[in-house]
Design a protein around this motif. Structure first.
Motif, PDB file in Angstrom:
ATOM      1  N   LEU A  76     -35.571 -41.687 -18.862  1.00 53.91           N
ATOM      2  CA  LEU A  76     -36.427 -42.106 -17.746  1.00 53.91           C
ATOM      3  C   LEU A  76     -37.475 -41.054 -17.418  1.00 53.91           C
ATOM      4  N   SER A  77     -38.709 -41.512 -17.206  1.00 56.41           N
ATOM      5  CA  SER A  77     -39.749 -40.636 -16.688  1.00 56.41           C
ATOM      6  C   SER A  77     -39.581 -40.514 -15.177  1.00 56.41           C
ATOM      7  N   ALA A  93     -27.389 -38.367 -14.773  1.00 54.93           N
ATOM      8  CA  ALA A  93     -28.697 -37.883 -15.237  1.00 54.93           C
ATOM      9  C   ALA A  93     -28.648 -36.417 -15.650  1.00 54.93           C
ATOM     10  N   GLU A  94     -29.234 -36.132 -16.809  1.00 51.59           N
ATOM     11  CA  GLU A  94     -29.366 -34.767 -17.309  1.00 51.59           C
ATOM     12  C   GLU A  94     -30.802 -34.570 -17.791  1.00 51.59           C
ATOM     13  N   ASP A  95     -31.307 -33.380 -17.622  1.00 50.14           N
ATOM     14  CA  ASP A  95     -32.676 -33.097 -18.072  1.00 50.14           C
ATOM     15  C   ASP A  95     -32.806 -33.360 -19.569  1.00 50.14           C
ATOM     16  N   ASP A  96     -33.925 -33.987 -19.946  1.00 46.32           N
ATOM     17  CA  ASP A  96     -34.186 -34.294 -21.353  1.00 46.32           C
ATOM     18  C   ASP A  96     -34.964 -33.123 -21.962  1.00 46.32           C
ATOM     19  N   CYS A  97     -34.358 -32.460 -22.929  1.00 42.65           N
ATOM     20  CA  CYS A  97     -35.001 -31.297 -23.536  1.00 42.65           C
ATOM     21  C   CYS A  97     -36.201 -31.672 -24.401  1.00 42.65           C
ATOM     22  N   GLU A  98     -36.321 -32.949 -24.772  1.00 40.69           N
ATOM     23  CA  GLU A  98     -37.415 -33.372 -25.639  1.00 40.69           C
ATOM     24  C   GLU A  98     -38.673 -33.742 -24.855  1.00 40.69           C
ATOM     25  N   VAL A 127     -35.382 -37.574 -17.775  1.00 43.90           N
ATOM     26  CA  VAL A 127     -33.932 -37.380 -17.769  1.00 43.90           C
ATOM     27  C   VAL A 127     -33.288 -38.416 -18.676  1.00 43.90           C
ATOM     28  N   LYS A 128     -32.088 -38.082 -19.151  1.00 41.57           N
ATOM     29  CA  LYS A 128     -31.260 -39.042 -19.871  1.00 41.57           C
ATOM     30  C   LYS A 128     -30.106 -39.445 -18.962  1.00 41.57           C
ATOM     31  N   ALA A 129     -29.709 -40.723 -19.028  1.00 39.43           N
ATOM     32  CA  ALA A 129     -28.612 -41.202 -18.191  1.00 39.43           C
ATOM     33  C   ALA A 129     -27.915 -42.361 -18.888  1.00 39.43           C
ATOM     34  N   THR A 130     -26.667 -42.566 -18.521  1.00 37.73           N
ATOM     35  CA  THR A 130     -25.884 -43.690 -19.025  1.00 37.73           C
ATOM     36  C   THR A 130     -25.666 -44.676 -17.896  1.00 37.73           C
ATOM     37  N   VAL A 131     -26.024 -45.954 -18.131  1.00 40.14           N
ATOM     38  CA  VAL A 131     -25.950 -46.953 -17.070  1.00 40.14           C
ATOM     39  C   VAL A 131     -25.191 -48.184 -17.562  1.00 40.14           C
ATOM     40  N   PRO A 132     -24.553 -48.924 -16.635  1.00 43.06           N
ATOM     41  CA  PRO A 132     -23.877 -50.164 -17.029  1.00 43.06           C
ATOM     42  C   PRO A 132     -24.886 -51.270 -17.279  1.00 43.06           C
ATOM     43  N   ILE A 133     -24.569 -52.164 -18.209  1.00 43.97           N
ATOM     44  CA  ILE A 133     -25.443 -53.307 -18.486  1.00 43.97           C
ATOM     45  C   ILE A 133     -24.610 -54.574 -18.569  1.00 43.97           C
ATOM     46  N   GLU A 134     -25.294 -55.696 -18.364  1.00 40.46           N
ATOM     47  CA  GLU A 134     -24.667 -57.004 -18.550  1.00 40.46           C
ATOM     48  C   GLU A 134     -24.914 -57.438 -20.007  1.00 40.46           C
TER      49      GLU A 134
END
Length: 336
Positions: free
Chosen positions: A246-247, A270-275, A280-287
């Motif tokens: 995410l931006s 959320a964790e800072d994206d080194c690239e 940030v990078k995050a893991t979210v639930p999806i349907e």
């Protein structure tokens, strides 16, 4: 505090009839011993209250006795007018009734209380529908509400998602729920209790006579049923997880339009994206993949789906299709 509780005991017995000491204690969140002391105090005050022992026992006011201790405190009066929703009341066909009731209550209040309640209406507004949805409109809502109140069955032509999409049902409606501007009827049909969107009722016929009468189960608790439905619905929704990038703009946008469980997941993972700086990078639930694709496309270039691969490929294919459409439109415009 104790005087308020004594009044509450009286009002509970007046409105509900016979109640055991345990039921009163649970309702008022006190001990049974406290209820025994309160009942003794009411006896000493001359209140015609009697109790019976045994499994079917309990406390009860003498027939015909009604307390006049119904005065409202300032907080109670304000809460009553804050809880009033004129829009939903009007949809139920009760708009004029609510207005008349509020007028009568105001007329019976001391001037100071009436003024405070008026200020509540001018300074606080409860708007049930969401920002992107005006809520439901249904010509059959008042008829469903009438059937709920009078315990009358209704025959409906109902539109559902699965085939056949239009079905006939005979419903014994137990209650109505308003959630985020949408009306739902909780009703029994063919021995099962289900939830029906009121605005999906295409035709409605009230059933008359003995065939139309039903007895609502005494142990049916509408708030408890609805809470369990919400919990089960949310459990069924989550079918997997997605790893996303995410931006800063995408994250702000996500917090505005996504469900709370997605927002909470981003905030907790959320964790800072080194690239990419600031991302940030995050893991979210999806349907389902289809639902997730539509939700993430709302964020535009503010999000990148990293996994699962199937979801990433679907979004890439959609984005490529959009690029072809808009590149072609620009080419036609330029040549014209």
């Amino acid at each position: 505090m104790r005087a308020s509780r004594l009044v509450s005991v009286l009002l509970l017995l007046q409105t509900r009839g016979r109640m055991t000491a345990r039921q009163l204690a649970d309702e008022l969140e006190v001990s049974v011993r406290t209820i025994y002391r309160d009942v003794e105090s009411l006896h000493e005050a001359g209140i015609p209250l009697y109790g019976d022992a045994g499994p079917a026992g309990g406390y009860q006011l003498l027939d015909g006795y009604r307390t006049r201790l119904t005065g409202l405190s300032a907080d109670e009066a304000e809460a009553m007018f804050l809880a009033a929703l004129p829009g939903p009341a009007a949809e139920l066909g009760l708009g004029s009734v609510m207005a008349a009731a509020q007028l009568k209550v105001k007329a019976s209040m001391p001037a100071e209380l009436a003024d405070r309640s008026g200020r509540i209406q001018q300074r606080f507004l409860l708007d049930a529908p969401g920002w992107y949805d005006d809520g439901d409109t249904s010509p059959y809502l008042p008829a469903v509400a009438d059937a709920v109140w009078n315990q009358r069955r209704i025959r409906v032509l109902y539109r559902r998602w699965t085939a056949p999409t239009e079905v006939e049902r005979t419903l014994a409606p137990y209650g109505i729920v308003l959630k985020t501007g949408k009306w739902y009827a909780v009703a029994e049909s063919a021995g099962r209790v289900n939830t029906y969107r009121v605005n999906q009722i295409l035709e409605l016929t009230p059933l008359d006579g003995d065939a139309g009468r039903f007895d609502r189960p005494g142990d049916f608790d509408l708030p408890d049923y609805w809470s369990r439905q919400i919990a089960e619905f949310r459990t069924r929704l989550v079918q997997g997880e997605a790893l996303i990038r995410l931006s800063p703009t995408g994250r702000r946008r996500l917090e505005e339009i996504m469900a709370s469980d997605v927002v909470n997941a981003v905030n907790s993972t959320a964790e800072d994206d080194c690239e990419r700086e600031g991302w940030v990078k995050a893991t979210v639930p999806i349907e389902s993949l289809t639902h997730a694709e539509g939700e993430f496309l709302k964020l535009g270039a503010g999000v990148e789906v990293l996994a699962p691969t199937a979801l990433r490929e679907r979004i890439a294919e959609t984005a490529a299709g959009l690029a072809r459409i808009y590149t072609g439109t620009q080419a036609v415009s330029a040549s014209g």
